[in-house]
Design a protein around this motif. Structure first.
Motif, mmCIF file in Angstrom:
data_model
loop_
_atom_site.group_PDB
_atom_site.id
_atom_site.type_symbol
_atom_site.label_atom_id
_atom_site.label_comp_id
_atom_site.label_asym_id
_atom_site.label_seq_id
_atom_site.Cartn_x
_atom_site.Cartn_y
_atom_site.Cartn_z
ATOM 1 N N GLN A 129 0.682 -1.084 -0.002
ATOM 2 C CA GLN A 129 -0.175 0.094 0.025
ATOM 3 C C GLN A 129 0.896 1.189 0.045
ATOM 4 N N ALA A 130 2.026 1.178 0.486
ATOM 5 C CA ALA A 130 3.085 2.367 0.585
ATOM 6 C C ALA A 130 3.269 2.648 -0.576
ATOM 7 N N LEU A 131 3.827 1.780 -1.283
ATOM 8 C CA LEU A 131 4.131 1.890 -2.871
ATOM 9 C C LEU A 131 3.135 2.497 -3.658
ATOM 10 N N CYS A 132 2.006 1.829 -3.446
ATOM 11 C CA CYS A 132 0.882 2.321 -4.236
ATOM 12 C C CYS A 132 0.521 3.989 -3.974
ATOM 13 N N VAL A 153 10.285 22.908 -7.182
ATOM 14 C CA VAL A 153 10.710 22.528 -5.689
ATOM 15 C C VAL A 153 9.618 22.804 -4.848
ATOM 16 N N ILE A 154 8.960 23.847 -4.710
ATOM 17 C CA ILE A 154 7.900 23.914 -4.026
ATOM 18 C C ILE A 154 6.825 22.892 -4.122
ATOM 19 N N SER A 155 6.452 22.467 -5.431
ATOM 20 C CA SER A 155 5.430 21.271 -5.574
ATOM 21 C C SER A 155 6.026 20.154 -4.942
ATOM 22 N N GLY A 156 7.003 19.988 -5.318
ATOM 23 C CA GLY A 156 7.761 18.484 -4.904
ATOM 24 C C GLY A 156 7.869 18.525 -3.462
ATOM 25 N N ALA A 157 8.205 19.622 -2.556
ATOM 26 C CA ALA A 157 8.165 19.675 -1.249
ATOM 27 C C ALA A 157 6.642 19.298 -0.538
ATOM 28 N N VAL A 158 5.560 20.094 -1.140
ATOM 29 C CA VAL A 158 4.301 19.844 -0.753
ATOM 30 C C VAL A 158 3.951 18.180 -1.176
ATOM 31 N N CYS A 159 4.183 17.745 -2.072
ATOM 32 C CA CYS A 159 3.901 16.325 -2.287
ATOM 33 C C CYS A 159 4.553 15.224 -1.466
ATOM 34 N N LEU A 160 6.004 15.628 -1.182
ATOM 35 C CA LEU A 160 6.825 14.786 -0.228
ATOM 36 C C LEU A 160 6.347 14.834 1.078
ATOM 37 N N ILE A 161 6.203 15.837 1.712
ATOM 38 C CA ILE A 161 5.808 16.182 3.061
ATOM 39 C C ILE A 161 4.484 15.117 3.305
ATOM 40 N N ASN A 162 3.358 15.551 2.181
ATOM 41 C CA ASN A 162 1.786 14.562 2.341
ATOM 42 C C ASN A 162 2.070 13.212 2.094
ATOM 43 N N CYS A 163 3.225 12.963 1.294
ATOM 44 C CA CYS A 163 3.362 11.589 1.139
ATOM 45 C C CYS A 163 3.920 10.799 2.358
ATOM 46 N N MET A 203 -9.109 8.770 -11.900
ATOM 47 C CA MET A 203 -9.478 10.099 -12.487
ATOM 48 C C MET A 203 -10.122 11.008 -11.663
ATOM 49 N N LEU A 204 -11.057 10.588 -11.105
ATOM 50 C CA LEU A 204 -12.010 11.399 -10.072
ATOM 51 C C LEU A 204 -11.189 11.909 -9.128
ATOM 52 N N GLY A 205 -10.363 10.874 -8.289
ATOM 53 C CA GLY A 205 -9.357 11.188 -7.233
ATOM 54 C C GLY A 205 -8.398 12.044 -7.547
ATOM 55 N N ILE A 206 -7.649 12.050 -8.948
ATOM 56 C CA ILE A 206 -6.623 12.754 -9.255
ATOM 57 C C ILE A 206 -7.191 14.126 -9.289
ATOM 58 N N GLY A 207 -8.383 14.144 -10.318
ATOM 59 C CA GLY A 207 -8.917 15.534 -10.229
ATOM 60 C C GLY A 207 -9.059 16.408 -9.092
ATOM 61 N N SER A 208 -9.739 15.561 -8.128
ATOM 62 C CA SER A 208 -9.910 16.466 -6.902
ATOM 63 C C SER A 208 -8.266 16.727 -6.148
ATOM 64 N N MET A 209 -7.308 15.925 -6.414
ATOM 65 C CA MET A 209 -6.055 16.058 -5.840
ATOM 66 C C MET A 209 -5.505 17.439 -6.367
ATOM 67 N N TRP A 225 1.252 9.753 -5.424
ATOM 68 C CA TRP A 225 1.819 11.074 -5.018
ATOM 69 C C TRP A 225 2.727 11.404 -6.227
ATOM 70 N N LEU A 226 3.403 10.498 -6.824
ATOM 71 C CA LEU A 226 4.141 11.031 -8.200
ATOM 72 C C LEU A 226 3.210 11.445 -9.317
ATOM 73 N N VAL A 227 2.003 10.624 -9.580
ATOM 74 C CA VAL A 227 1.221 11.042 -10.504
ATOM 75 C C VAL A 227 0.828 12.515 -10.217
ATOM 76 N N VAL A 228 0.537 12.701 -8.785
ATOM 77 C CA VAL A 228 0.117 14.284 -8.526
ATOM 78 C C VAL A 228 1.267 15.243 -9.049
ATOM 79 N N TYR A 229 2.179 14.871 -8.636
ATOM 80 C CA TYR A 229 3.487 15.722 -8.773
ATOM 81 C C TYR A 229 3.628 15.902 -10.310
ATOM 82 N N LEU A 230 3.504 14.870 -11.101
ATOM 83 C CA LEU A 230 3.823 14.878 -12.666
ATOM 84 C C LEU A 230 2.932 16.004 -13.368
#
Length: 592
Positions: free
Chosen positions: A170-173, A432-442, A401-407, A178-183
């Motif tokens: 689950q952690a890898l998923c 860097v700002i986007s990456g930091a936000v995604c990393l902290i949340n992840c 798609m629904l979840g990523i759109g909301s994210m 989060w990688l998809v959101v960051y991209l």
């Protein structure tokens, strides 16, 4: 600080972004549940009334504020009044809480999607035990779909106190999610505009496919009749109206700051009034459309379970009383049971504990929402379809798609105020700002992949936003109407779209919408007080079902902190601003 250029290439892209954010999982898994609970077709009456009284006016207000102030949530409310800077901070905090746990749903969707390529589907049957002499005991006590969800997916602990370890699958998923959101937000919020066309339109394509398939399923009519049969007595139930107002409020994403962030990148002349109406109507129409799809699936699942139950009873009677094959049918079952009960009372009494009372109405009355609907009920229905792998892939792609759109909307609510700050953007690029936000949340989100993670997920889902958002939007409405001034706001709108708001908008903003929000606020606080000790549903593997338990003291403390962390930003922001102004005046007077 004025935006250097609009984000959106055209107004249609902005509408797609709002739809992608607003039309989310709540439309698919909460609205059908509310219809089921509060009167079927009758629930549409309070729902549409609340859309007019609450939904469209508040959505228009947030879009207009973002477009006029050209700032994210923090900057926009600070322009209206320096004392309101805490409102924007509160929105960012709530969006941060939401981002921490919401992407876990996408992680689960990825997990199910990967398993959808197997034949047979792994949740279609119970797995064999270690001795390969029978099925797993836990699975036999429940169902194969529930077993796959609670044991194979979550590996859930028996209580919140048993934290367990991180489930690395689950952690890898989650990391992938989060990688998809960051991209999608790699080049700042500008790249979001390209992604929303897919995240907004693809779910509708899947829903249409599911509608066509759902309407052709055996028993689909039973579900649709159940949905559209109005139970008008529910209109006298206050919870029906409260639920309708709450659904409108949260499905549009009011108070998170995402809509203000999106609108801040609009052209100043954009017709935000028209777009507020379009997005509101599309959001509500989607809820009704998704309910038709869901209830056709419900009808198929309920009919399948009902007929399976009937067939098992018939088989038991034929074997126990040595009846002729085909002599007992669903039509004459009740008559045969009465005959056997009168003729063989002792034998029938011994067999009766195994004879289930099969009822189609009872199957349809089984109310499920949230993850239970998305990952158990739909999975149950999919496994019984022809070519289940295809429909499973389509369904979980739609969820993604629904979840990523909301994210994308949630991260925009966090990133826009950060990128508005000259101090931050001068030191760090947007990537860097986007990456930091995604990393902290992840990293924080890994908590939800532990064995007790689903219990923490429910805590965040139930308490991180509800009261906070109500207070935020109430303050927003009061701020625009009575601090900034509704006449001044009228002039701003006239300058942007070429006309002043009519009487409907002004009455809703100044009186009706705040009254609805206050009523919701009072209801939730009263409900919490009357509930007493807060409880949660824990999975009992020995019984194969959910049991109710009290939250431990530290969980109650976390709930209190979740509510306080965002709501306290509003008074604290005003207090800090007051102290700063006071100190500034004292320094000026000292120099003079």
């Amino acid at each position: 600080m004025e935006k250097s250029r609009p984000l959106w290439d055209n107004p249609l892209q902005f509408v797609f972004a709002c739809i992608s954010y607003a039309v989310g999982l709540g439309n698919v898994w909460r609205f059908p549940y509310l219809c089921q609970m509060y009167g079927g077709g009758g629930f549409l009456i309070p729902y549409l009334i609340m859309l007019i009284v609450e939904g469209m006016p508040l959505l228009y207000l947030e879009l207009a504020v973002g477009q006029r102030m050209r700032q994210g949530s923090i900057g926009a409310w600070k322009i209206i009044s320096p004392y309101l800077c805490g409102v924007g901070v509160a929105s960012v905090v709530v969006s941060f809480f939401l981002s921490m746990y919401y992407n876990v749903i996408n992680a689960w969707a990825f997990w199910y999607l990967f398993h959808s390529f197997q034949d047979p589907l792994p949740w279609a049957t119970c797995p064999l035990n270690s001795n390969r002499t029978g099925y797993e005991e836990e699975c036999e006590k429940t169902s194969s779909t529930q077993y796959f969800w609670y044991r194979e997916t979550l590996n859930i602990s028996p209580s919140l106190e048993d934290s367990g370890t991180i489930q690395w699958e689950q952690a890898l998923c989650l990391m992938l999610a989060w990688l998809v959101v960051y991209l999608c937000i790699l080049r700042g919020t500008a790249s979001t505009g390209k992604v929303v066309y897919i995240t907004a339109s693809l779910p509708y394509c899947v829903l249409i496919i599911y509608l066509i398939r759902g309407l052709t399923l055996h028993g689909a009519v039973n579900g649709l009749v159940y949905m559209f049969t109005p139970k008008l007595e529910q209109l006298s139930n206050p919870k029906t109206w409260i639920s309708a107002a709450t659904q409108i409020f949260f499905s549009l994403g009011l108070g998170f700051g995402s809509l203000i962030a999106f609108a801040s990148y609009n052209e100043p002349s954009n017709n935000c009034e028209r777009h507020a109406i379009i997005v509101s109507l599309i959001n509500s129409t989607t809820s009704i459309f998704a309910s038709i799809v869901t209830f056709s699936i419900y009808g198929f699942k309920a009919t399948f379970n009902y007929e399976s139950c009937i067939n098992k009873v018939i088989l038991l009677l034929i074997n126990a009383f040595d009846l002729e094959e085909g002599s007992v049918t669903a039509d004459n079952l009740s008559d045969v049971k009465e005959y056997l009960m009168a003729t063989y009372p002792q034998e029938y009494a011994q067999l009766s504990p195994q004879l289930k009372n099969c009822s189609l109405e009872a199957e349809l009355d089984t109310a499920v929402q949230g993850t239970g609907l998305a990952f158990i009920v739909y999975s149950e229905a999919i496994k019984n379809m022809e070519v289940p792998q295809l429909y499973s892939i389509l369904y979980f792609v739609m969820l993604l798609m629904l979840g990523i759109g909301s994210m994308l909307g949630n991260t925009a609510a966090i990133l826009t105020p950060l990128t508005d700050s000259k101090v931050i953007t001068a030191r760090f690029p947007k990537e860097v700002i986007s990456g930091a936000v995604c990393l902290i949340n992840c990293v924080i989100g890994l908590t939800f992949t532990m064995e007790a993670g689903n219990y923490w997920f429910d805590i965040f889902n139930d308490y991180a936003a509800t009261l906070s958002l109500l207070l935020i939007v109430l303050v927003e409405t009061i701020a625009v109407c009575y601090i900034y001034g509704i006449r001044r706001f009228e002039k701003d709108l006239h300058g942007m779209i070429g006309r002043k708001p009519n009487w409907y908008w002004k009455i809703m903003w100044a009186f009706a919408s705040p009254l609805v929000i206050v009523s919701l606020f009072i209801f939730y606080i009263t409900d919490y007080i009357l509930t007493g000790t807060l409880q949660y549903q824990a999975w009992d593997a020995t019984q194969g079902q959910l049991v109710t338990k009290d939250y431990p003291s530290y969980a109650l403390a976390v709930i209190g902190l979740l509510v306080a962390a965002s709501t306290m930003c509003i008074p604290l922001g005003a207090l800090v601003t007051f102290i700063r102004k006071r100190l500034k005046r004292e320094r000026v007077s000292t120099v003079a």
